[in-house]
Design a protein around this motif. Structure first.
Motif, PDB file in Angstrom:
ATOM      1  N   TRP A  12       0.838  -1.198   0.000  1.00 21.85           N
ATOM      2  CA  TRP A  12       0.000   0.000   0.000  1.00 21.85           C
ATOM      3  C   TRP A  12       0.874   1.250   0.000  1.00 21.85           C
ATOM      4  O   TRP A  12       0.628   2.185  -0.763  1.00 21.85           O
ATOM      5  CB  TRP A  12      -0.928  -0.023   1.211  1.00 21.85           C
ATOM      6  CG  TRP A  12      -1.893   1.114   1.253  1.00 21.85           C
ATOM      7  CD1 TRP A  12      -3.127   1.166   0.695  1.00 21.85           C
ATOM      8  CD2 TRP A  12      -1.687   2.387   1.886  1.00 21.85           C
ATOM      9  NE1 TRP A  12      -3.716   2.388   0.931  1.00 21.85           N
ATOM     10  CE2 TRP A  12      -2.842   3.156   1.662  1.00 21.85           C
ATOM     11  CE3 TRP A  12      -0.635   2.947   2.607  1.00 21.85           C
ATOM     12  CZ2 TRP A  12      -2.979   4.457   2.143  1.00 21.85           C
ATOM     13  CZ3 TRP A  12      -0.763   4.245   3.084  1.00 21.85           C
ATOM     14  CH2 TRP A  12      -1.933   4.980   2.850  1.00 21.85           C
ATOM     15  N   ILE A  13       1.895   1.265   0.843  1.00 19.63           N
ATOM     16  CA  ILE A  13       2.796   2.414   0.926  1.00 19.63           C
ATOM     17  C   ILE A  13       3.504   2.622  -0.412  1.00 19.63           C
ATOM     18  O   ILE A  13       3.555   3.726  -0.944  1.00 19.63           O
ATOM     19  CB  ILE A  13       3.823   2.237   2.080  1.00 19.63           C
ATOM     20  CG1 ILE A  13       3.104   2.266   3.433  1.00 19.63           C
ATOM     21  CG2 ILE A  13       4.920   3.289   2.003  1.00 19.63           C
ATOM     22  CD1 ILE A  13       3.957   1.794   4.605  1.00 19.63           C
ATOM     23  N   ARG A  15       2.617   1.638  -3.450  1.00 17.36           N
ATOM     24  CA  ARG A  15       1.680   2.077  -4.489  1.00 17.36           C
ATOM     25  C   ARG A  15       1.271   3.549  -4.330  1.00 17.36           C
ATOM     26  O   ARG A  15       0.898   4.188  -5.306  1.00 17.36           O
ATOM     27  CB  ARG A  15       0.448   1.179  -4.502  1.00 17.36           C
ATOM     28  CG  ARG A  15       0.714  -0.184  -5.131  1.00 17.36           C
ATOM     29  CD  ARG A  15      -0.541  -1.018  -5.253  1.00 17.36           C
ATOM     30  NE  ARG A  15      -1.003  -1.528  -3.970  1.00 17.36           N
ATOM     31  CZ  ARG A  15      -0.548  -2.637  -3.390  1.00 17.36           C
ATOM     32  NH1 ARG A  15       0.381  -3.359  -3.975  1.00 17.36           N
ATOM     33  NH2 ARG A  15      -1.034  -3.022  -2.231  1.00 17.36           N
ATOM     34  N   HIS A  16       1.351   4.087  -3.123  1.00 17.26           N
ATOM     35  CA  HIS A  16       0.999   5.486  -2.912  1.00 17.26           C
ATOM     36  C   HIS A  16       2.192   6.425  -3.093  1.00 17.26           C
ATOM     37  O   HIS A  16       2.012   7.641  -3.184  1.00 17.26           O
ATOM     38  CB  HIS A  16       0.362   5.675  -1.528  1.00 17.26           C
ATOM     39  CG  HIS A  16      -1.059   5.228  -1.511  1.00 17.26           C
ATOM     40  ND1 HIS A  16      -1.417   3.904  -1.412  1.00 17.26           N
ATOM     41  CD2 HIS A  16      -2.203   5.934  -1.640  1.00 17.26           C
ATOM     42  CE1 HIS A  16      -2.732   3.818  -1.450  1.00 17.26           C
ATOM     43  NE2 HIS A  16      -3.238   5.032  -1.594  1.00 17.26           N
ATOM     44  N   LEU A  17       3.392   5.883  -3.166  1.00 14.82           N
ATOM     45  CA  LEU A  17       4.581   6.706  -3.337  1.00 14.82           C
ATOM     46  C   LEU A  17       5.180   6.608  -4.744  1.00 14.82           C
ATOM     47  O   LEU A  17       5.729   7.577  -5.258  1.00 14.82           O
ATOM     48  CB  LEU A  17       5.655   6.322  -2.309  1.00 14.82           C
ATOM     49  CG  LEU A  17       5.311   6.547  -0.840  1.00 14.82           C
ATOM     50  CD1 LEU A  17       6.449   6.062   0.048  1.00 14.82           C
ATOM     51  CD2 LEU A  17       5.006   8.012  -0.570  1.00 14.82           C
ATOM     52  N   THR A  19       4.878   5.508  -8.865  1.00 18.85           N
ATOM     53  CA  THR A  19       4.051   5.192 -10.027  1.00 18.85           C
ATOM     54  C   THR A  19       4.956   4.850 -11.203  1.00 18.85           C
ATOM     55  O   THR A  19       6.110   5.296 -11.274  1.00 18.85           O
ATOM     56  CB  THR A  19       3.124   6.369 -10.425  1.00 18.85           C
ATOM     57  OG1 THR A  19       3.908   7.540 -10.597  1.00 18.85           O
ATOM     58  CG2 THR A  19       2.047   6.604  -9.391  1.00 18.85           C
TER      59      THR A  19
END
Length: 174
Positions: A12-13, A15-17, A19
């Motif tokens: 999750w971390i 994928r949020h940081l 791309t």
């Protein structure tokens, strides 16, 4: 405690940081080596039916079991990687793509799904990280896009990242 939270939520971390943006495609290889198809079949022998997520997970597992990461110049053809076993991100993505497309065909999903190897640029919080490396080795990073041929559904995976950090899916900007 913070380390445990980081480990549990690493996907999750990440994928949020981070791309991924495709800047091109590489050639897809097909399995022309009977030993490669036998190897893939042996890893999926107990599977009767698989959905797309299970095909992706199995392909990631097969790739991680077979390959070892290396920074040196390596073979990229999965039919040869079966023997050499050393690969960088291009070889990992090629091996995964060939395995995934083989399994999509085996489980009658090939009419709806296709895996394609992408040449990517990674961004950290929308900042292209490739500008910070002098080495041509870090000019780009290969990943794989598995797209549904009939709609807009797609999955992006980074087989190299999966092998080392056990992160299954990544975010593709395209």
């Amino acid at each position: 405690m913070l380390v445990l939270i980081g480990l549990l939520f690493r996907g999750w971390i990440y994928r949020h940081l981070i791309t991924y943006k495709s800047i091109g495609k590489r050639q897809n290889y097909t399995s022309t080596n009977s030993e490669l198809t036998t190897y893939i079949d042996s890893c999926s022998i107990d599977k009767k039916e698989l959905n797309i997520q299970e095909v992706i997970e199995l392909s990631l597992s097969i790739t991680a079991k077979r390959l070892n990461f290396s920074f040196s110049k390596n073979e990229n053809n999965p039919n040869k990687l079966l023997y050499t076993k050393n690969a960088h991100c291009v070889g990992y993505a090629a091996f995964f793509t060939t395995t995934c497309n083989y399994l999509l065909k085996k489980y009658n999903l090939i009419n709806n799904w296709e895996a394609k190897q992408q040449i990517g640029q990674l961004s950290f919080l929308s900042n292209n990280i490739h500008h910070y490396f002098d080495s041509p080795f870090f000019a780009d990073h290969d990943y794989v896009l598995i797209k549904n041929k009939n709609n807009e559904i797609s999955y992006a995976v980074d087989p190299t990242l999966n092998d080392y950090l056990h992160i299954d899916y990544v975010i593709s900007a395209n």
